[in-house]
Design an enzyme around this catalytic site. Sequence first.
Site, short mmCIF file in Angstrom:
data_model
loop_
_atom_site.label_atom_id
_atom_site.label_comp_id
_atom_site.label_asym_id
_atom_site.label_seq_id
_atom_site.Cartn_x
_atom_site.Cartn_y
_atom_site.Cartn_z
N ASP A 1 0.84 -1.19 0.00
CA ASP A 1 0.00 0.00 0.00
C ASP A 1 0.89 1.26 0.00
OD1 ASP A 1 -3.09 0.74 0.55
OD2 ASP A 1 -1.85 2.02 1.84
N ARG A 2 0.77 2.14 0.99
CA ARG A 2 1.60 3.35 1.00
C ARG A 2 3.08 2.99 1.01
NH1 ARG A 2 -1.32 6.64 -1.13
NH2 ARG A 2 0.04 8.34 -0.43
N HIS B 1 -11.12 8.16 -0.71
CA HIS B 1 -10.19 8.75 0.25
C HIS B 1 -9.01 9.41 -0.45
CE1 HIS B 1 -8.66 4.81 -0.78
NE2 HIS B 1 -7.53 5.02 -0.13
N TYR C 1 -0.85 11.36 1.63
CA TYR C 1 -1.77 11.18 0.49
C TYR C 1 -1.78 12.41 -0.42
CZ TYR C 1 -3.88 6.72 1.73
OH TYR C 1 -4.10 5.39 1.96
N HIS D 1 -7.16 -7.01 0.82
CA HIS D 1 -6.06 -6.06 0.68
C HIS D 1 -4.94 -6.31 1.69
CE1 HIS D 1 -4.04 -2.26 -0.11
NE2 HIS D 1 -4.24 -1.85 1.13
#
Length: 298
Positions: free
Chosen positions: A107-108, A152, A212, A272
């Site tokens: 993910d990030r 988001h 983000y 996920h």
Amino acid sequence: MTPRISGFEQQRVPVADGVELHAAVGGSGSPIVLLHGFPQTHLMWRHVAADLAADHTVIVPDLRGYGASDKPADPDGTAYAKRTMAADVVALAGALGHERFALAGHDRGALVAIRAGLDHPERITRLAILDVLPTLDMWDVLHGVDAAVGFHLYLMAQPPGLPEQMIAASADAFFGHFLDVWTRDPGAIPADVRAAYLAASRASVDSIVADYRATAGVDVVHDRADRAAGNRLRMPVTVLQQDWGAALGYDAAGLWRGWAPDLVHETVTCGHFMAEEAPADVVRALRALLAREPARLA
């Protein structure tokens, strides 16, 4: 008490400009760094890290802005650029005595890992990416009503102020939403770990939003420059993804080949949070990557 990865030493390591990262370190052997995703901390790797530590030195940090790592202010929009966060990771490994290391990100953390591979190819021996697309491709495939799955991303891309206020006003509901809807196995994140994730995220709203926001700003600039220059990931790369390509109508493996010519691409059937939902599958893929010989690239 906050859960910990059993057998791992907790450290705080200076990386840059007064910023320190919190990291769990365990095992011995060739090094691998594991980077967590949103809305998590290094704890998401607890099962995978314990397995790999049998024959590798495993370094599991909280990214800057997350968990117990420092959360610097972001006056100019670059403090949470993936370039900055990737430099943190390289500095962390160097401070712990590892000039070259394998790197896996979810993910990030996967976006940070991609940037580390592009900016520091001499330092990254192998690269594993869990459940993201490169930034430019991610924005390209989100369109129409299908983009609702990434609401988001658009919320936190807005100028400073409103996103932070909205999220802070209902932080546990906001972050808990993703822990709920992105997993196919609710039991994979036990109550104490979930509580730790929510507490860490609640205390990190501004820095998470800044992370983000960078992905809709400076990270796009950096990725466009790499694409224009033909810069690619030259090390062996393994990508594990849910089948988002089928869901959203694009060729995920094809997009990845444009960035990573030495590629193994696999789709997974879990949700996920695959390092928690299917740790044995993640370990298998990582061990195969670590054993893989680099391809001869033109």
